[in-house]
Design a protein around this motif. Structure first.
Motif, PDB file in Angstrom:
ATOM      1  N   SER A 184     154.020 144.087 108.040  1.00 34.97           N
ATOM      2  CA  SER A 184     153.253 144.686 106.942  1.00 34.97           C
ATOM      3  C   SER A 184     151.805 144.794 107.402  1.00 34.97           C
ATOM      4  O   SER A 184     151.382 144.073 108.303  1.00 34.97           O
ATOM      5  N   PRO A 185     151.040 145.687 106.794  1.00 37.58           N
ATOM      6  CA  PRO A 185     149.653 145.875 107.256  1.00 37.58           C
ATOM      7  C   PRO A 185     148.809 144.643 106.962  1.00 37.58           C
ATOM      8  O   PRO A 185     149.034 143.936 105.980  1.00 37.58           O
ATOM      9  N   ALA A 186     147.838 144.395 107.820  1.00 38.07           N
ATOM     10  CA  ALA A 186     146.912 143.289 107.585  1.00 38.07           C
ATOM     11  C   ALA A 186     146.055 143.612 106.366  1.00 38.07           C
ATOM     12  O   ALA A 186     145.884 144.776 105.984  1.00 38.07           O
ATOM     13  N   GLU A 187     145.533 142.575 105.741  1.00 37.25           N
ATOM     14  CA  GLU A 187     144.727 142.774 104.536  1.00 37.25           C
ATOM     15  C   GLU A 187     143.496 143.630 104.848  1.00 37.25           C
ATOM     16  O   GLU A 187     142.750 143.367 105.789  1.00 37.25           O
ATOM     17  N   GLY A 188     143.326 144.706 104.090  1.00 36.67           N
ATOM     18  CA  GLY A 188     142.188 145.619 104.275  1.00 36.67           C
ATOM     19  C   GLY A 188     142.439 146.689 105.318  1.00 36.67           C
ATOM     20  O   GLY A 188     141.628 147.601 105.477  1.00 36.67           O
ATOM     21  N   ALA A 189     143.584 146.598 106.043  1.00 38.16           N
ATOM     22  CA  ALA A 189     143.893 147.598 107.086  1.00 38.16           C
ATOM     23  C   ALA A 189     144.515 148.831 106.453  1.00 38.16           C
ATOM     24  O   ALA A 189     144.878 148.837 105.268  1.00 38.16           O
ATOM     25  N   ASP A 190     144.623 149.897 107.234  1.00 40.84           N
ATOM     26  CA  ASP A 190     145.205 151.156 106.760  1.00 40.84           C
ATOM     27  C   ASP A 190     146.698 150.942 106.462  1.00 40.84           C
ATOM     28  O   ASP A 190     147.455 150.504 107.325  1.00 40.84           O
ATOM     29  N   ASP A 191     147.106 151.247 105.234  1.00 44.57           N
ATOM     30  CA  ASP A 191     148.505 151.072 104.836  1.00 44.57           C
ATOM     31  C   ASP A 191     149.191 152.412 104.558  1.00 44.57           C
ATOM     32  O   ASP A 191     150.223 152.456 103.900  1.00 44.57           O
ATOM     33  N   SER A 192     148.595 153.499 105.060  1.00 48.21           N
ATOM     34  CA  SER A 192     149.140 154.825 104.760  1.00 48.21           C
ATOM     35  C   SER A 192     150.532 155.033 105.361  1.00 48.21           C
ATOM     36  O   SER A 192     151.307 155.849 104.868  1.00 48.21           O
ATOM     37  N   GLY A 193     150.879 154.301 106.379  1.00 48.14           N
ATOM     38  CA  GLY A 193     152.196 154.472 106.993  1.00 48.14           C
ATOM     39  C   GLY A 193     153.286 153.634 106.334  1.00 48.14           C
ATOM     40  O   GLY A 193     154.426 153.590 106.820  1.00 48.14           O
ATOM     41  N   PHE A 194     152.961 152.996 105.218  1.00 48.23           N
ATOM     42  CA  PHE A 194     153.923 152.118 104.539  1.00 48.23           C
ATOM     43  C   PHE A 194     154.236 152.659 103.139  1.00 48.23           C
ATOM     44  O   PHE A 194     153.382 153.285 102.493  1.00 48.23           O
ATOM     45  N   ASN A 195     155.436 152.402 102.683  1.00 47.01           N
ATOM     46  CA  ASN A 195     155.833 152.788 101.314  1.00 47.01           C
ATOM     47  C   ASN A 195     155.169 151.861 100.300  1.00 47.01           C
ATOM     48  O   ASN A 195     155.070 150.648 100.526  1.00 47.01           O
TER      49      ASN A 195
END
Length: 202
Positions: free
Chosen positions: A129-140
């Motif tokens: 899962s993305p790190a906190e504050g990182a870009d999460d656009s590639g995740f549902n």
């Protein structure tokens, strides 16, 4: 005359003796009847006593059996379970419908960034899962709906995952950035939660 007197006396004597014999026989018969009656009465008394004793014994055995059953039941009765045991017992052991980190929380609703299952270098599966504050656009991003019927629990992990413990949780334990596992049913793009497990690392 003298002979006739002798005969009369002899006859009277014989009559008296016969009368005495008859009286004695009658007394013996009466005595025998009385003894038989007494024997029968004693036999009935002894039978009554035995039946009363048997009834008392069977009653004592019944009481002893009931007492043993009660003692067995009370010894087998389990002590009341703690909140931790209740949470662990009622928790499903199936794979969750969703795993990920909480991005946003609203009343009765939260948004979860779905973790992706990938293979590690050693061939095992890892959740990414993305790190906190990182870009999460590639995740549902999945919207999770919960209500008063949703069961909450907290799974606290110790020693790098070597052991864990379950405890009861509530909706107030939810927080941004926490990892959660959700069980429920999808309705369109939303997941109606039946169970939400909050994962904490100690």
């Amino acid at each position: 005359m003298r002979n006739s007197m002798r005969k009369i006396i002899l006859l009277l004597g014989m009559t008296c003796m016969m009368s005495l014999a008859l009286c004695a026989c009658g007394d013996e018969a009466e005595m025998q009847d009385l003894q038989e009656t007494e024997s029968e009465a004693e036999a009935e008394d002894s039978q009554d006593g035995e039946s009363e004793t048997d009834m008392g014994d069977s009653q004592d055995k019944e009481n002893a059996g009931v007492t043993e059953d009660l003692e067995r039941d009370s010894s087998q009765a389990e002590p009341p379970k703690s909140d931790t045991e209740l949470a662990a017992d009622s928790w499903t052991d199936t794979a969750p419908n969703l795993e990920g980190d909480i991005k946003d929380i609203q009343d009765g609703k939260l948004t979860v960034i779905e973790a992706i299952l990938e293979k590690s270098d050693n061939g095992g599966d890892i959740m990414v899962s993305p790190a906190e504050g990182a870009d999460d656009s590639g995740f549902n991003k999945i919207t999770v709906i919960y209500d008063e019927n949703t069961l909450f629990a907290i799974r606290t992990i110790y020693d790098g995952g070597a052991r864990y413990e379950m405890s009861e949780g509530t909706a107030s334990d939810l927080d941004k950035g926490q990892m959660v596992k959700v069980w429920g049913n999808y309705t369109g793009s939303e997941l109606k939660a039946e169970q939400i497990c909050i994962v904490k690392v100690a």
